[in-house]
Design a protein around this motif. Structure first.
Motif, PDB file in Angstrom:
ATOM      1  N   ASP A  15       0.852  -1.187   0.000  1.00 39.81           N
ATOM      2  CA  ASP A  15       0.000   0.000   0.000  1.00 39.81           C
ATOM      3  C   ASP A  15       0.893   1.242   0.000  1.00 39.81           C
ATOM      4  O   ASP A  15       2.124   1.136   0.076  1.00 39.81           O
ATOM      5  N   PRO A  16       0.312   2.443  -0.094  1.00 43.77           N
ATOM      6  CA  PRO A  16       1.124   3.669  -0.143  1.00 43.77           C
ATOM      7  C   PRO A  16       2.054   3.853   1.070  1.00 43.77           C
ATOM      8  O   PRO A  16       3.079   4.522   0.974  1.00 43.77           O
ATOM      9  N   ALA A  17       1.724   3.235   2.196  1.00 48.76           N
ATOM     10  CA  ALA A  17       2.566   3.350   3.394  1.00 48.76           C
ATOM     11  C   ALA A  17       3.704   2.326   3.404  1.00 48.76           C
ATOM     12  O   ALA A  17       4.515   2.305   4.318  1.00 48.76           O
ATOM     13  N   GLY A  18       3.732   1.457   2.379  1.00 44.49           N
ATOM     14  CA  GLY A  18       4.789   0.456   2.296  1.00 44.49           C
ATOM     15  C   GLY A  18       4.464  -0.871   2.938  1.00 44.49           C
ATOM     16  O   GLY A  18       5.310  -1.769   2.984  1.00 44.49           O
ATOM     17  N   ASN A  19       3.254  -1.020   3.442  1.00 43.31           N
ATOM     18  CA  ASN A  19       2.842  -2.291   4.056  1.00 43.31           C
ATOM     19  C   ASN A  19       2.499  -3.307   2.973  1.00 43.31           C
ATOM     20  O   ASN A  19       1.730  -2.999   2.057  1.00 43.31           O
ATOM     21  N   VAL A  20       3.043  -4.501   3.074  1.00 42.18           N
ATOM     22  CA  VAL A  20       2.751  -5.547   2.094  1.00 42.18           C
ATOM     23  C   VAL A  20       1.317  -6.024   2.312  1.00 42.18           C
ATOM     24  O   VAL A  20       0.943  -6.428   3.405  1.00 42.18           O
ATOM     25  N   VAL A  21       0.507  -5.940   1.260  1.00 42.89           N
ATOM     26  CA  VAL A  21      -0.890  -6.356   1.343  1.00 42.89           C
ATOM     27  C   VAL A  21      -1.174  -7.606   0.523  1.00 42.89           C
ATOM     28  O   VAL A  21      -2.222  -8.226   0.668  1.00 42.89           O
ATOM     29  N   PHE A  22      -0.218  -7.978  -0.338  1.00 39.80           N
ATOM     30  CA  PHE A  22      -0.456  -9.122  -1.213  1.00 39.80           C
ATOM     31  C   PHE A  22       0.875  -9.715  -1.647  1.00 39.80           C
ATOM     32  O   PHE A  22       1.783  -8.988  -2.064  1.00 39.80           O
ATOM     33  N   ARG A  23       0.985 -11.030  -1.534  1.00 39.10           N
ATOM     34  CA  ARG A  23       2.143 -11.759  -2.058  1.00 39.10           C
ATOM     35  C   ARG A  23       1.614 -12.918  -2.889  1.00 39.10           C
ATOM     36  O   ARG A  23       0.640 -13.560  -2.506  1.00 39.10           O
ATOM     37  N   ALA A  24       2.299 -13.187  -3.986  1.00 38.74           N
ATOM     38  CA  ALA A  24       1.926 -14.325  -4.819  1.00 38.74           C
ATOM     39  C   ALA A  24       3.184 -14.920  -5.425  1.00 38.74           C
ATOM     40  O   ALA A  24       4.169 -14.212  -5.655  1.00 38.74           O
ATOM     41  N   HIS A  25       3.145 -16.225  -5.662  1.00 38.89           N
ATOM     42  CA  HIS A  25       4.292 -16.903  -6.250  1.00 38.89           C
ATOM     43  C   HIS A  25       3.830 -18.173  -6.953  1.00 38.89           C
ATOM     44  O   HIS A  25       2.685 -18.611  -6.786  1.00 38.89           O
ATOM     45  N   GLY A  26       4.721 -18.751  -7.739  1.00 36.94           N
ATOM     46  CA  GLY A  26       4.388 -19.994  -8.411  1.00 36.94           C
ATOM     47  C   GLY A  26       5.515 -20.475  -9.291  1.00 36.94           C
ATOM     48  O   GLY A  26       6.621 -19.929  -9.284  1.00 36.94           O
ATOM     49  N   VAL A  27       5.202 -21.502 -10.058  1.00 43.23           N
ATOM     50  CA  VAL A  27       6.149 -22.139 -10.963  1.00 43.23           C
ATOM     51  C   VAL A  27       5.623 -22.011 -12.388  1.00 43.23           C
ATOM     52  O   VAL A  27       4.423 -22.162 -12.628  1.00 43.23           O
ATOM     53  N   ILE A  28       6.514 -21.742 -13.321  1.00 38.83           N
ATOM     54  CA  ILE A  28       6.142 -21.671 -14.732  1.00 38.83           C
ATOM     55  C   ILE A  28       6.380 -23.046 -15.341  1.00 38.83           C
ATOM     56  O   ILE A  28       7.494 -23.561 -15.331  1.00 38.83           O
ATOM     57  N   HIS A  29       5.315 -23.654 -15.821  1.00 40.12           N
ATOM     58  CA  HIS A  29       5.400 -25.021 -16.354  1.00 40.12           C
ATOM     59  C   HIS A  29       5.648 -25.061 -17.854  1.00 40.12           C
ATOM     60  O   HIS A  29       6.274 -25.989 -18.354  1.00 40.12           O
ATOM     61  N   GLU A  30       5.140 -24.070 -18.551  1.00 36.77           N
ATOM     62  CA  GLU A  30       5.336 -23.983 -20.008  1.00 36.77           C
ATOM     63  C   GLU A  30       5.551 -22.519 -20.348  1.00 36.77           C
ATOM     64  O   GLU A  30       4.870 -21.652 -19.802  1.00 36.77           O
ATOM     65  N   PHE A  31       6.480 -22.255 -21.259  1.00 35.61           N
ATOM     66  CA  PHE A  31       6.720 -20.879 -21.680  1.00 35.61           C
ATOM     67  C   PHE A  31       7.097 -20.876 -23.153  1.00 35.61           C
ATOM     68  O   PHE A  31       8.127 -21.417 -23.548  1.00 35.61           O
ATOM     69  N   VAL A  32       6.222 -20.299 -23.974  1.00 31.79           N
ATOM     70  CA  VAL A  32       6.470 -20.147 -25.407  1.00 31.79           C
ATOM     71  C   VAL A  32       6.361 -18.649 -25.684  1.00 31.79           C
ATOM     72  O   VAL A  32       5.262 -18.094 -25.675  1.00 31.79           O
ATOM     73  N   PRO A  33       7.500 -17.958 -25.881  1.00 34.10           N
ATOM     74  CA  PRO A  33       7.479 -16.507 -26.053  1.00 34.10           C
ATOM     75  C   PRO A  33       6.478 -16.052 -27.115  1.00 34.10           C
ATOM     76  O   PRO A  33       6.354 -16.662 -28.173  1.00 34.10           O
ATOM     77  N   ASN A  34       5.757 -14.991 -26.786  1.00 38.67           N
ATOM     78  CA  ASN A  34       4.775 -14.353 -27.673  1.00 38.67           C
ATOM     79  C   ASN A  34       3.595 -15.246 -28.024  1.00 38.67           C
ATOM     80  O   ASN A  34       2.822 -14.907 -28.923  1.00 38.67           O
ATOM     81  N   GLN A  35       3.435 -16.371 -27.326  1.00 39.10           N
ATOM     82  CA  GLN A  35       2.306 -17.254 -27.622  1.00 39.10           C
ATOM     83  C   GLN A  35       1.529 -17.661 -26.368  1.00 39.10           C
ATOM     84  O   GLN A  35       0.330 -17.432 -26.286  1.00 39.10           O
ATOM     85  N   ARG A  36       2.225 -18.288 -25.408  1.00 41.35           N
ATOM     86  CA  ARG A  36       1.500 -18.803 -24.247  1.00 41.35           C
ATOM     87  C   ARG A  36       2.470 -19.133 -23.106  1.00 41.35           C
ATOM     88  O   ARG A  36       3.653 -19.311 -23.311  1.00 41.35           O
TER      89      ARG A  36
END
Length: 113
Positions: free
Chosen positions: A22-43
């Motif tokens: 938030d504007p005061a610098g307090n973390v309000v949301f964290r998210a993470h994960g693993v990328i299983h497939e990556f095809v640039p400019n497609q999916r």
């Protein structure tokens, strides 16, 4: 609100991590994960997990389709562990946050042209 990219490995078996404060610098949301497939400019296919919220892990499929030299269409398909998990997620203002993020991304990209 400001979102930081903590980690972003755009490759098969890569991982990612974002943090929003938030504007005061307090973390309000964290998210993470693993990328299983990556095809640039497609999916790409990834897992999505909120670090500080009681929601289950999601599997997300993102596909990009070129519409013109300046525009594309993004199709997202999200798989939840259960209908109950999906319904729990829909109770938060997810669509509003997603639209804010996409509008900000469009603003940044427009300045790069």
């Amino acid at each position: 609100m400001g979102t930081k990219v903590i980690k972003l490995e755009n490759k098969q078996h890569g991982s990612w991590q974002f943090e929003t404060s938030d504007p005061a610098g307090n973390v309000v949301f964290r998210a993470h994960g693993v990328i299983h497939e990556f095809v640039p400019n497609q999916r790409f296919t990834r897992t999505f997990e909120m670090g500080n919220a009681p929601f289950g892990i999601q599997l997300e499929f993102f596909e990009f389709e070129k519409l013109s030299d300046k525009t594309s269409q993004l199709t997202m398909h999200i798989v939840f562990k259960s209908i109950a998990h999906r319904d729990q997620m829909l109770k938060i203002p997810f669509a509003q946050g997603l639209n804010i993020a996409h509008n900000r991304l469009q603003e940044i990209i427009s300045k790069l042209k």
